[in-house]
Design a protein around this motif. Structure first.
Motif, short mmCIF file in Angstrom:
data_model
loop_
_atom_site.label_atom_id
_atom_site.label_comp_id
_atom_site.label_asym_id
_atom_site.label_seq_id
_atom_site.Cartn_x
_atom_site.Cartn_y
_atom_site.Cartn_z
N TYR A 230 0.83 -1.21 0.00
CA TYR A 230 0.00 0.00 0.00
C TYR A 230 0.86 1.27 0.00
N LEU A 231 1.91 1.28 0.82
CA LEU A 231 2.80 2.44 0.87
C LEU A 231 3.51 2.65 -0.46
N GLY A 240 0.84 13.89 -3.74
CA GLY A 240 1.04 14.94 -2.75
C GLY A 240 0.26 14.66 -1.49
N GLU A 241 -0.36 15.72 -0.95
CA GLU A 241 -1.15 15.59 0.28
C GLU A 241 -2.60 15.22 0.01
N SER A 263 -1.82 9.56 2.61
CA SER A 263 -1.53 10.32 1.40
C SER A 263 -0.17 9.90 0.84
N SER A 264 0.14 10.38 -0.35
CA SER A 264 1.41 10.03 -0.99
C SER A 264 2.59 10.58 -0.20
N GLU A 265 2.47 11.79 0.33
CA GLU A 265 3.57 12.37 1.11
C GLU A 265 3.78 11.59 2.40
N GLN A 266 2.69 11.21 3.06
CA GLN A 266 2.82 10.38 4.26
C GLN A 266 3.48 9.04 3.92
N ALA A 272 10.50 5.84 4.10
CA ALA A 272 11.87 6.23 4.50
C ALA A 272 12.26 5.57 5.81
N ALA A 273 11.31 5.45 6.74
CA ALA A 273 11.60 4.78 8.01
C ALA A 273 11.87 3.30 7.79
N TRP A 274 11.11 2.66 6.91
CA TRP A 274 11.34 1.24 6.60
C TRP A 274 12.69 1.05 5.91
N MET A 275 13.10 1.99 5.07
CA MET A 275 14.40 1.89 4.42
C MET A 275 15.53 2.06 5.44
#
Length: 397
Positions: A230-231, A240-241, A263-266, A272-275
């Motif tokens: 999903y992410l 975006g938002e 949202s896409s920004e979220q 980034a946290a998973w990476m």
């Protein structure tokens, strides 16, 4: 005599006596009258023999220091397969072993000597999964599964049960999606970071509902897999938002997983946290199995209950310390599940990814404090990775 073997003088040139080197005692003894100058092993094997004689049977940890593979320091483009990456993040032991280039081999399974009367849980899943992938006539599919179905009258009963379970999954999907079919997907290459490309799976056509059916159960690793899908989808759309009501719906055998509201920004922030966790898990063990962090609540009361309740805020699962760090409120229950002994288990605990006795965890964490490493990983990554799952993903049973 030639090396202790009686040999006639006229046949001596035809004989060659081979010693039991490097384990022949004579090879560890030097002789001044040795004219052949044969190789001696008293030096080469002395250290080995000394170690065997003085062994104390103390197992030393083999992964006590952070591992820094050379390829991680090279600014070259990497291409990741999303399905493999999601599997590694739901069970990070495979990520660490993959980075080290180590394969923890399982014991060889013996071939069954008798025809099975009933299918095991894994074989039943294989039949259901095969049915989900086929669009042929029932009789043809039944013939293709002759080698997996039991023999005799139980074959027909097992087949009918598998067909019933398959039809129930499709009916649940139709009910949840107002009759919408399974979403057709395709593969895209998407840049996750500056030097990392990923082969991801997204809907083939523009849609706000990505629906699919799986024969697997909605365990923790499946929930993380769906969440990361999903992410990646939302980040790939790059809206975006804006929140246009995109939903990721997966009908599992025992529950339905629904992701929505990001949202896409979220999604990019969460990815980034998973990476970051992915990079950490390559250098040292990331003890954060999804089947433990997202354990389903059984019927008994004294159980691990970390999944979000509909009548409470997902923030209630966490405690905030003075330093601002958030930890799981039920961490002691988490430890109980992590350290559970195999007594009374219905299956081999070495296959339980949520337990330290799992064959991969026990191999990686040997001679180390497995519970302390679990606490370290939870304190650093549990909230940032799993709090959004508690907040934006729900189960419909």
């Amino acid at each position: 005599h030639l090396a202790g073997v009686p040999v006639p003088e006229n046949l001596r040139s035809l004989y060659r006596v081979h010693s039991l080197q490097p384990f022949d005692v004579q090879k560890f003894q030097s002789h001044e009258d040795d004219l052949n100058q044969e190789i001696r092993y008293q030096d080469q094997w002395f250290a080995v023999a000394k170690q065997l004689q003085n062994a104390k049977n103390q197992l030393q940890g083999w992964a006590v220091e952070a591992y820094a593979p050379n390829r991680l320091n090279v600014a070259e483009m990497q291409t990741l397969e999303s399905s493999q990456w999601m599997r590694q993040m739901s069970f990070p032991a495979t990520l660490y072993l993959k980075t080290l280039g180590v394969e923890n081999l399982k014991a060889i399974q013996e071939t069954e000597r008798f025809e099975p009367l009933l299918l095991t849980g894994l074989k039943s899943y294989a039949v259901r999964d095969f049915l989900q992938q086929q669009e042929h006539e029932q009789d043809l599919v039944s013939d293709l599964l002759l080698d997996q179905l039991p023999v005799g009258k139980l074959k027909e009963a097992t087949w009918q049960q598998s067909m019933l379970e398959n039809s129930q999954l499709n009916a649940r999907l139709a009910e949840l999606t107002q009759g919408a079919p399974v979403t057709q997907t395709t593969h895209r290459i998407w840049r996750v970071e500056e030097n990392i490309m990923m082969n991801i799976q997204v809907p083939k056509s523009s849609t706000t509902l990505w629906a699919s059916v799986t024969a697997a159960s909605a365990r923790g690793n499946r929930r993380v897999h769906v969440w990361l899908e999903y992410l990646l989808w939302m980040a790939y759309l790059n809206l975006g938002e804006l929140d246009l009501g995109h939903q990721r719906v997966v009908v599992c055998r025992d529950a339905t997983i629904i992701c929505a509201g990001v949202s896409s920004e979220q999604a990019k922030v969460y990815l980034a946290a998973w990476m970051d966790a992915w990079r950490f898990g390559q250098r040292q063990p990331l003890v954060l199995p999804a089947n433990l962090l997202l354990a389903r609540k059984p019927k008994s009361l004294d159980v691990l209950a970390l999944q979000n309740a509909k009548d409470s805020s997902s923030e209630e699962n966490w405690l905030e310390h003075e330093q601002g760090q958030k930890t799981l409120k039920l961490f002691d229950k988490l430890v109980e599940e992590w350290e559970k002994e195999p007594f009374g288990e219905s299956f081999d605990i070495r296959d339980n990814e949520a337990n330290r006795a799992h064959r991969d965890w026990s191999f990686i964490l040997q001679a180390q404090d497995a519970t302390a490493l679990l606490r370290l990983s939870c304190d650093r990554f549990a909230y940032v990775l799993y709090q959004p799952i508690y907040q934006y993903q729900c189960l419909v049973e």
